[in-house]
Write an enzyme that holds these catalytic residues in place. Sequence first.
Site, PDB file in Angstrom:
ATOM      1  N   GLY A  26       0.841  -1.194   0.000  1.00  6.74           N
ATOM      2  CA  GLY A  26       0.000   0.000   0.000  1.00  6.74           C
ATOM      3  C   GLY A  26       0.874   1.242   0.000  1.00  6.74           C
ATOM      4  N   SER A  27       0.425   2.253   0.724  1.00  8.27           N
ATOM      5  CA  SER A  27       1.136   3.534   0.777  1.00  8.27           C
ATOM      6  C   SER A  27       2.609   3.332   1.139  1.00  8.27           C
ATOM      7  CB  SER A  27       0.446   4.452   1.790  1.00  8.27           C
ATOM      8  OG  SER A  27       1.163   5.650   1.959  1.00  8.27           O
ATOM      9  N   GLN A  28       2.896   2.750   2.294  1.00  6.13           N
ATOM     10  CA  GLN A  28       4.281   2.539   2.708  1.00  6.13           C
ATOM     11  C   GLN A  28       4.922   1.375   1.964  1.00  6.13           C
ATOM     12  OE1 GLN A  28       6.310   4.328   4.854  1.00  6.13           O
ATOM     13  NE2 GLN A  28       4.672   5.831   4.913  1.00  6.13           N
ATOM     14  N   HIS A 108       5.329   1.646  12.371  1.00  9.48           N
ATOM     15  CA  HIS A 108       4.550   2.318  13.409  1.00  9.48           C
ATOM     16  C   HIS A 108       4.504   1.357  14.597  1.00  9.48           C
ATOM     17  CE1 HIS A 108       1.606   4.638  15.515  1.00  9.48           C
ATOM     18  NE2 HIS A 108       0.531   4.005  15.095  1.00  9.48           N
ATOM     19  N   SER A 252      -0.246  40.426   8.528  1.00 17.01           N
ATOM     20  CA  SER A 252      -0.344  41.827   8.939  1.00 17.01           C
ATOM     21  C   SER A 252      -0.288  41.943  10.467  1.00 17.01           C
ATOM     22  CB  SER A 252      -1.658  42.419   8.446  1.00 17.01           C
ATOM     23  OG  SER A 252      -2.739  41.834   9.172  1.00 17.01           O
TER      24      SER A 252
HETATM   25  P1  NAD Z   1      -2.162   0.761   3.417  1.00 17.31           P
HETATM   26  O1  NAD Z   1      -3.547   0.584   3.866  1.00 17.31           O
HETATM   27  O2  NAD Z   1      -1.837   1.834   2.441  1.00 17.31           O
HETATM   28  O3  NAD Z   1      -1.609  -0.594   2.769  1.00 17.31           O
HETATM   29  C1  NAD Z   1      -1.757  -1.826   3.384  1.00 17.31           C
HETATM   30  C2  NAD Z   1      -1.442  -2.970   2.448  1.00 17.31           C
HETATM   31  O4  NAD Z   1      -1.744  -4.198   3.094  1.00 17.31           O
HETATM   32  C3  NAD Z   1      -2.232  -2.976   1.150  1.00 17.31           C
HETATM   33  O5  NAD Z   1      -1.377  -3.454   0.118  1.00 17.31           O
HETATM   34  C4  NAD Z   1      -3.332  -4.011   1.420  1.00 17.31           C
HETATM   35  O6  NAD Z   1      -3.795  -4.598   0.235  1.00 17.31           O
HETATM   36  C5  NAD Z   1      -2.581  -5.006   2.277  1.00 17.31           C
HETATM   37  N1  NAD Z   1      -3.441  -5.810   3.154  1.00 17.31           N
HETATM   38  C6  NAD Z   1      -4.498  -5.383   3.885  1.00 17.31           C
HETATM   39  N2  NAD Z   1      -4.995  -6.385   4.619  1.00 17.31           N
HETATM   40  C7  NAD Z   1      -4.208  -7.469   4.364  1.00 17.31           C
HETATM   41  C8  NAD Z   1      -4.209  -8.820   4.827  1.00 17.31           C
HETATM   42  N3  NAD Z   1      -5.129  -9.230   5.713  1.00 17.31           N
HETATM   43  N4  NAD Z   1      -3.251  -9.655   4.346  1.00 17.31           N
HETATM   44  C9  NAD Z   1      -2.316  -9.243   3.465  1.00 17.31           C
HETATM   45  N5  NAD Z   1      -2.281  -7.963   2.985  1.00 17.31           N
HETATM   46  C10 NAD Z   1      -3.219  -7.106   3.428  1.00 17.31           C
HETATM   47  O7  NAD Z   1      -1.263   0.909   4.747  1.00 17.31           O
HETATM   48  P2  NAD Z   1      -0.116   1.976   5.040  1.00 17.31           P
HETATM   49  O8  NAD Z   1      -0.713   3.317   5.227  1.00 17.31           O
HETATM   50  O9  NAD Z   1       1.002   1.782   4.076  1.00 17.31           O
HETATM   51  O10 NAD Z   1       0.338   1.499   6.500  1.00 17.31           O
HETATM   52  C11 NAD Z   1       1.259   0.444   6.700  1.00 17.31           C
HETATM   53  C12 NAD Z   1       2.022   0.701   7.990  1.00 17.31           C
HETATM   54  O11 NAD Z   1       2.799   1.882   7.832  1.00 17.31           O
HETATM   55  C13 NAD Z   1       1.140   0.928   9.209  1.00 17.31           C
HETATM   56  O12 NAD Z   1       1.799   0.383  10.329  1.00 17.31           O
HETATM   57  C14 NAD Z   1       1.098   2.433   9.321  1.00 17.31           C
HETATM   58  O13 NAD Z   1       0.836   2.898  10.615  1.00 17.31           O
HETATM   59  C15 NAD Z   1       2.507   2.774   8.896  1.00 17.31           C
HETATM   60  N6  NAD Z   1       2.715   4.154   8.426  1.00 17.31           N
HETATM   61  C16 NAD Z   1       1.912   4.682   7.481  1.00 17.31           C
HETATM   62  C17 NAD Z   1       2.150   5.963   7.009  1.00 17.31           C
HETATM   63  C18 NAD Z   1       1.288   6.579   5.937  1.00 17.31           C
HETATM   64  O14 NAD Z   1       1.435   7.779   5.689  1.00 17.31           O
HETATM   65  N7  NAD Z   1       0.416   5.869   5.242  1.00 17.31           N
HETATM   66  C19 NAD Z   1       3.241   6.710   7.518  1.00 17.31           C
HETATM   67  C20 NAD Z   1       4.076   6.109   8.450  1.00 17.31           C
HETATM   68  C21 NAD Z   1       3.808   4.829   8.897  1.00 17.31           C
END
Ligand code: NAD
Length: 341
Positions: A26-28, A108, A252
Amino acid sequence: MAKLYYENDANPSLVRSRKVAVIGYGSQGHAHALNLHDSGIDVRVGLRPESSSRAKAEAAGLRVAGVAEAAAEADLIMILLPDTEQAAVYQAEIAPHLAKGDAVFFAHGFNIRFGLITPPPGVDVAMVAPKGPGHLVRRTYTEGGGVPSLIAVSADASGQAMALALSYADALGATRAGVLETTFAEETETDLFGEQVVLCGGLTALVMAGFETLVEAGYQPESAYFECLHELKLIVDLMYEQGIAGMRFSVSDTAEYGDLTRGPRIIDDRVRAEMRRILEEIKDGSFATEWVAEDRAGRPRFNELRAAGRSHPIESVGAELRSMMPFVTAGRQRLEDISGG
Ligand code: NAD
Ligand code: MG
């Protein structure tokens, strides 16, 4: 004095000698996997068989395996699933494949801090937590920079856990920006406090209350939107670049006098007392317990509150105004292009 690390402090060969599994894309996940891959690290991505991310990861040149298979192959496992999913996936598909000398990494501290995941003895447990969304972690890396990150160790079985975490942070690009040493407790508690009290909860409630106050007093919603939401970015950019004093220098004197005399009437003793209560709920685990229970119950309250937020008039007014300001959304489009949507 805080410990900050930069490129010269890291030993790049530590993570290079590992087989790394990035669980989740996902994002990270996509940012960690791609940055490590481009840094010459042996990476595989662990995904569910039916995951829609599989094709994306493979198209980006990464090797994809099942979660259990990736965890079994690797000796450094970075768990980048949603925090509410981590414990179940860990129990079923990661824990059975942990051996002495392996390392489990997080971005996290939530699951470790609140005892939802407890890796066995003999395994290093560390955190590399970028202080920015994944798309920024990827983009800044490709531009030669990095996103500042926190590192921490909660179990140092090898005696090298901190050095390994720093080596991982280096491959991620974070040492180009600065890596701050912290603890799982400090990262988790300050992160939750920040998002609840200031960054998300406090800010959105402040903006909406300001908007509602103006609209209820008979002002045009469009004026209220510009004043209470749109202009926020200009102010935050100034604070980000020059601090609060620098922002005050740029506005200002009338704005500054109003800021100095009225701000403390908004954030008063009652609000500060509530901030301390919220921090207490974080520290004593009651927020974590509440959120995990809400998630397991199918998120009824979360969904209801989210829907109410989306149907607030500030959203329809804002959507209309932003459609006339394509430059406002241009930056977002760019992030989506880079991340592949
Ligand atoms: P996300 O929701 O963007 O991505 C999660 C991924 O996990 C996706 O690819 C999803 O398809 C997959 N997934 C979900 N459920 C699943 C399962 N049961 N089995 C296998 N895969 C599964 O998450 P994220 O935001 O990248 O967060 C990931 C970690 O990074 C978390 O611990 C979060 O706290 C931390 N974090 C996130 C950010 C941020 O800005 N997004 C910043 C710093 C830390
Ligand atoms: Mg955060």
